[in-house]
Design a protein around this motif. Sequence first.
Motif, short mmCIF file in Angstrom:
data_model
loop_
_atom_site.label_atom_id
_atom_site.label_comp_id
_atom_site.label_asym_id
_atom_site.label_seq_id
_atom_site.Cartn_x
_atom_site.Cartn_y
_atom_site.Cartn_z
N ARG A 8 71.63 33.60 57.07
CA ARG A 8 70.81 34.37 56.13
C ARG A 8 69.54 33.59 55.83
O ARG A 8 69.60 32.40 55.54
CB ARG A 8 71.62 34.56 54.85
CG ARG A 8 71.00 35.41 53.78
CD ARG A 8 71.93 35.40 52.56
NE ARG A 8 71.44 36.22 51.48
CZ ARG A 8 70.54 35.83 50.59
NH1 ARG A 8 70.02 34.63 50.65
NH2 ARG A 8 70.13 36.66 49.63
N CYS A 9 68.38 34.28 55.88
CA CYS A 9 67.15 33.63 55.45
C CYS A 9 67.15 33.58 53.92
O CYS A 9 68.00 34.18 53.26
CB CYS A 9 65.92 34.36 55.98
SG CYS A 9 65.70 36.02 55.30
N GLN A 10 66.18 32.89 53.37
CA GLN A 10 66.19 32.68 51.92
C GLN A 10 66.18 34.00 51.14
O GLN A 10 66.89 34.14 50.15
CB GLN A 10 64.98 31.83 51.53
CG GLN A 10 65.09 31.25 50.14
CD GLN A 10 63.93 30.31 49.85
OE1 GLN A 10 62.78 30.58 50.20
NE2 GLN A 10 64.22 29.20 49.20
N VAL A 14 66.63 38.66 56.93
CA VAL A 14 67.20 38.34 58.24
C VAL A 14 68.61 37.81 58.04
O VAL A 14 68.82 36.85 57.30
CB VAL A 14 66.35 37.29 58.99
CG1 VAL A 14 66.92 37.06 60.40
CG2 VAL A 14 64.89 37.73 59.09
N ARG A 15 69.56 38.47 58.69
CA ARG A 15 70.96 38.06 58.50
C ARG A 15 71.69 38.06 59.84
O ARG A 15 71.28 38.70 60.79
CB ARG A 15 71.67 39.01 57.54
CG ARG A 15 71.19 38.91 56.11
CD ARG A 15 72.09 39.69 55.15
NE ARG A 15 72.20 41.10 55.47
CZ ARG A 15 71.30 42.03 55.11
NH1 ARG A 15 70.23 41.69 54.44
NH2 ARG A 15 71.49 43.28 55.43
N ALA A 88 61.85 33.09 59.94
CA ALA A 88 61.80 34.40 59.31
C ALA A 88 60.45 34.53 58.61
O ALA A 88 60.13 33.74 57.72
CB ALA A 88 62.94 34.54 58.30
N ASP A 89 59.67 35.51 59.04
CA ASP A 89 58.33 35.68 58.49
C ASP A 89 58.35 36.16 57.04
O ASP A 89 57.42 35.95 56.29
CB ASP A 89 57.57 36.69 59.36
CG ASP A 89 56.08 36.63 59.13
OD1 ASP A 89 55.55 35.52 58.92
OD2 ASP A 89 55.44 37.70 59.14
N CYS A 90 59.45 36.82 56.64
CA CYS A 90 59.55 37.36 55.28
C CYS A 90 59.46 36.27 54.22
O CYS A 90 58.81 36.44 53.20
CB CYS A 90 60.86 38.14 55.14
SG CYS A 90 62.26 37.40 56.00
N ILE A 95 64.78 29.10 61.15
CA ILE A 95 66.05 29.69 61.59
C ILE A 95 66.74 28.85 62.65
O ILE A 95 67.90 28.48 62.51
CB ILE A 95 65.78 31.13 62.11
CG1 ILE A 95 65.44 32.05 60.93
CG2 ILE A 95 66.96 31.64 62.91
CD1 ILE A 95 65.18 33.50 61.33
N ALA A 96 66.04 28.59 63.73
CA ALA A 96 66.71 27.94 64.87
C ALA A 96 65.68 27.45 65.88
O ALA A 96 64.54 27.90 65.89
CB ALA A 96 67.66 28.92 65.55
#
Length: 201
Positions: A8-10, A14-15, A88-90, A95-96
């Motif tokens: 999960r992003c902050q 994105v999950r 994650a751009d949001c 991420i990786a």
Amino acid sequence: MPLDFPLRCQCGHVRGVARDVAPSAGFRFVCYCEDCQAFARFLRRPDVLDTAGGTDIFQMAAGRATLTAGTDALRCLRFSSKVLRWYADCCRTPIANTAAGPRFPVVALIHSFMNHGADSLPRDKMLGAPLCRIYERSALGPLPPNAPAPPSLGLFALRASRVLGWWLRGLARPSPFFDVRANAPLSPPRVLTPNERAALE
Ligand SMILES: [Zn+2]
Ligand SMILES: [Zn+2]
């Protein structure tokens, strides 16, 4: 016992999920290289680095990680021809890291994307403690007291045998970061200009 680990992003846009996670099903280490530090600076997320600029990374079989939501916000950067750095751009969560193509059987998940809720087991329990540190010559200062040891030859052999095992057991694919049909990254890699890269030093 292997467990599924939520990704999960902050902000939660994105999950995904990492399946069958266990210390023996991955390879956790802390990387002090300049590119990992530059990546955190590019994202304006110095909080993901330890006090000496280290990034806590868990490598696992690519086919065991899946993204289930928010792939529209996936972005990737390329500092070198070998590595893609996904975020994650949001909410600018790292991420990786992956290889530049989908064939290499490994995804290197960054701790900021491995969301272990308050009710789950501690990270060290699920992933094992970091097995080693790498690129400590690029560290920004004295290493934290809990920094893992440098890698031994045996550790290189262990990692190589795990990666080979994933490949042989068909766990290499599909990589969650590549379009299987197009054989291309889900988001086109952005290559920084020399000036943009230098500004991250
Ligand atoms: Zn987000
Ligand atoms: Zn690194």
